[in-house]
Design a protein around this motif. Sequence first.
Motif, short mmCIF file in Angstrom:
data_model
loop_
_atom_site.label_atom_id
_atom_site.label_comp_id
_atom_site.label_asym_id
_atom_site.label_seq_id
_atom_site.Cartn_x
_atom_site.Cartn_y
_atom_site.Cartn_z
N GLN A 64 71.70 57.25 55.16
CA GLN A 64 72.28 58.02 54.08
C GLN A 64 72.78 56.90 52.77
N HIS A 121 69.94 58.86 63.49
CA HIS A 121 70.80 57.91 63.72
C HIS A 121 70.01 56.84 63.73
N CYS A 137 77.53 54.39 55.43
CA CYS A 137 77.76 55.00 56.69
C CYS A 137 78.06 56.48 56.61
N ARG A 138 78.11 57.16 57.73
CA ARG A 138 78.15 58.67 57.75
C ARG A 138 79.58 58.98 57.51
N GLY A 145 71.24 63.14 57.30
CA GLY A 145 72.06 62.57 58.46
C GLY A 145 71.47 63.07 59.58
N TYR A 168 73.08 56.57 59.37
CA TYR A 168 72.49 57.66 59.35
C TYR A 168 71.34 57.72 58.24
N ARG A 223 80.95 61.04 54.06
CA ARG A 223 81.68 62.27 54.26
C ARG A 223 82.86 62.24 53.40
#
Length: 353
Positions: free
Chosen positions: A265, A322, A297-298, A319, A263, A302
């Motif tokens: 990030q 994609h 990665c997402r 985010g 995303y 997180r």
Amino acid sequence: MYTEVSEYYGKTLQGSEDLKTDACCTDTDLPAHVKTNLSNIHDEVLARYYGCGLVAPQVLEGARILDLGSGSGRDVYALAQEVGEHGAVVGVDMTDEQLEIANRHIEYHRDKFGYAKANTEFHKGYIEKLDELDLEPASFDVVISNCVINLSPDKESVLKQVWNLLKPGGEMYFSDVYSDRRVPMELTKDPVLYGECLSGALYWNDFLTLAKGAGFVDPRLVDDRPLAIDNAEIEAKISPINFFSATYRLFKIEDLDSSCEDYGQAVIYKGNIPLHADRFVLDTHHSIEKGRVFPVCRNTFRMLGESRFAEYFEFIGNGENHFGIFPDCGELMPFSSVQSNSASTKTDSSSCC
């Protein structure tokens, strides 16, 4: 197997030297502060500990920790020094002989650590039946286990119970034994092979399936090593199965992606975690150098942002967009034309995996 395991660890074994393999050992090259912690532990507790190494993730000050299969209490007392007087470490074990030793030295360690009150406690119980104990759901920051889950007859239940006991953003950080194939049923009935943490070991792919089914959608491997079986009789029984000791971390975070999704990030490690000033290691694919913009990665975004690690990172990206599977993350689109051209699409900026 409850009775056999309890007798093996309560009566047959009198110390780590009685083990026939190194399956119950994690890395013995311990950091200096861990060696200091261990030097503060009562000799009887150390003598009745069946293993080596210590399963301990970063950032434990003030944490509430649950140790599954705590035995004589060695890891509980070691981590009690890491969490400090305002943290707590709870041990669960099913073996009376081990629990007697652990409970006998609670006050000794409180005094040794200089705490006004003890920050440790022990419960008798089964790790696949934690809901039968007086443990509040969603009350633990970290759950650890050092080569014990392989001894459980219901590993799926263990993982589900842990999910229920962890706080949102909490993690299970544990070392255990895995096999490169499913262990034949007849070997699981051998009390020595089972007690030595071999015949109860999960096939690694079955473990990943169980973990994901329990809610831990993205298991992260921290380290691993092949096991040395130096006992000829045992080696003959288990051949040709190969066994590995591995440490995983499983985060309790709802709705993680099933794959490593990009995303756009990134994170920057601030470098202010004690004993990890220059680099933060999340897992085998994420060794994050201080001050560097590190694309992730997402899921990784997180894990770091919704856990106790959040204050030690800067987070880049909202985010909203994609970009597909994160490059070099072990998965490709199934279309043949994409796979044949995958080598030419790799980028040096793909840090996540």
